[in-house]
Design an enzyme around this catalytic site. Structure first.
Site, mmCIF file in Angstrom:
data_model
loop_
_atom_site.group_PDB
_atom_site.id
_atom_site.type_symbol
_atom_site.label_atom_id
_atom_site.label_comp_id
_atom_site.label_asym_id
_atom_site.label_seq_id
_atom_site.Cartn_x
_atom_site.Cartn_y
_atom_site.Cartn_z
ATOM 1 N N HIS A 235 51.680 65.637 9.956
ATOM 2 C CA HIS A 235 53.024 65.171 9.616
ATOM 3 C C HIS A 235 53.065 64.469 8.262
ATOM 4 C CE1 HIS A 235 52.179 60.894 10.484
ATOM 5 N NE2 HIS A 235 51.421 61.349 11.475
ATOM 6 N N ASP A 236 54.150 64.710 7.548
ATOM 7 C CA ASP A 236 54.443 64.050 6.271
ATOM 8 C C ASP A 236 53.465 64.402 5.164
ATOM 9 O OD1 ASP A 236 56.754 62.282 7.200
ATOM 10 O OD2 ASP A 236 55.172 61.682 8.589
ATOM 11 N N GLY B 84 47.752 63.194 8.664
ATOM 12 C CA GLY B 84 49.091 62.835 8.244
ATOM 13 C C GLY B 84 49.124 62.194 6.860
#
Length: 258
Positions: free
Chosen positions: A120-121, A138
């Site tokens: 994520h991100d 992440g």
């Protein structure tokens, strides 16, 4: 639009008329599939995922899936935005965003080999290659023209500079500056990425200057701040500025030479 009879395109998904959707694939509500994309078999494109043009997504890949983060709840999901001309091979998994408004972002012309993962991100630029089972935790940032070899693991929040190559089975825990070759159970710089630099048109003069900059910064015995300042003065160039700016921006610390 060529859609296999077994594929499911939920109401509210946007699929360009020129895209192809293969057997047993699922395109969820809110997903956007751009022109000439090729979605092969048993692919799942989660809602909130936006693909540009001419992306290829191979068997079993999942794009925009729930982040592997215990704090995730559906209402906190942020987009996965993907540019054009990328290839996601079999079993690739890219998580949606969670903790930044921009979400997860993948640029253009990247090649994700089988079972590679971006958490994520993450922010992945253009023209990068992630080999089989390479893993970005992440918030990892990968610049452009990087080669991440098989079974490499990059720690969360680490940054990978442009034109780097990371050897297989390497764990990257700190920021890795541009133009270098890194290897080891815990990554250390083992030299310049000479093959990659030559392939991308860096002259012998540029390569020699980059080498001199790194020698001055890391191997001269000077304090880091002093080495950066002297390199900037002695070897003025865009490449030198890229190295210095990367190191000065580091919050995790910078990978050094072995």
């Amino acid at each position: 639009m060529a859609v296999h009879p077994s594929a499911i395109i939920e109401a509210g998904a946007e699929v360009h008329p020129s895209a192809e959707i293969g057997p047993w694939s699922l395109i969820e509500t809110g997903a956007v599939i751009g022109a000439e994309c090729r979605i092969e078999s048993s692919v799942r494109i989660y809602g909130g995922t936006r693909l540009g043009a001419r992306n290829r997504v191979c068997h079993g890949a999942t794009l925009g899936s729930e982040p592997q983060d215990l704090s995730f709840t559906p209402e906190r999901a942020r987009p996965l935005v993907i540019g054009s001309d990328n290839c996601f091979r079999e079993g690739v998994n890219i998580s949606c965003g969670l903790k930044s408004e921009r979400g997860t972002h993948i640029g253009h012309r990247n090649y994700f080999m089988a079972y590679s993962h971006a958490g994520h991100d993450c922010l992945v630029g253009d023209d990068n290659i992630l080999a089989n089972t390479a893993t970005l935790a992440g918030h990892v940032e990968v610049a452009h023209h990087c080669f991440v070899s098989g079974q490499v693991a990059v720690h969360q929040f680490a940054r990978i500079g442009a034109y780097t190559m990371i050897g297989g089975l390497t764990g990257v825990t700190k920021d890795l500056p541009p133009f270098v070759l890194a290897n080891g159970q815990r990554a250390v710089i083992v030299g310049l990425n000479l093959v990659g630099l030559k392939r991308h048109g860096f002259s012998s003069e540029q390569r020699a200057r980059i080498k001199a900059v790194y020698r001055l910064i890391f191997r001269s015995g000077r304090r880091l701040a002093d080495g950066l300042a002297e390199a900037q003065q002695r070897y003025p160039s865009d490449d030198t500025e890229a190295i210095i700016a990367f190191i000065r921006a580091s919050e995790r610390g910078v990978t050094g030479f072995g």
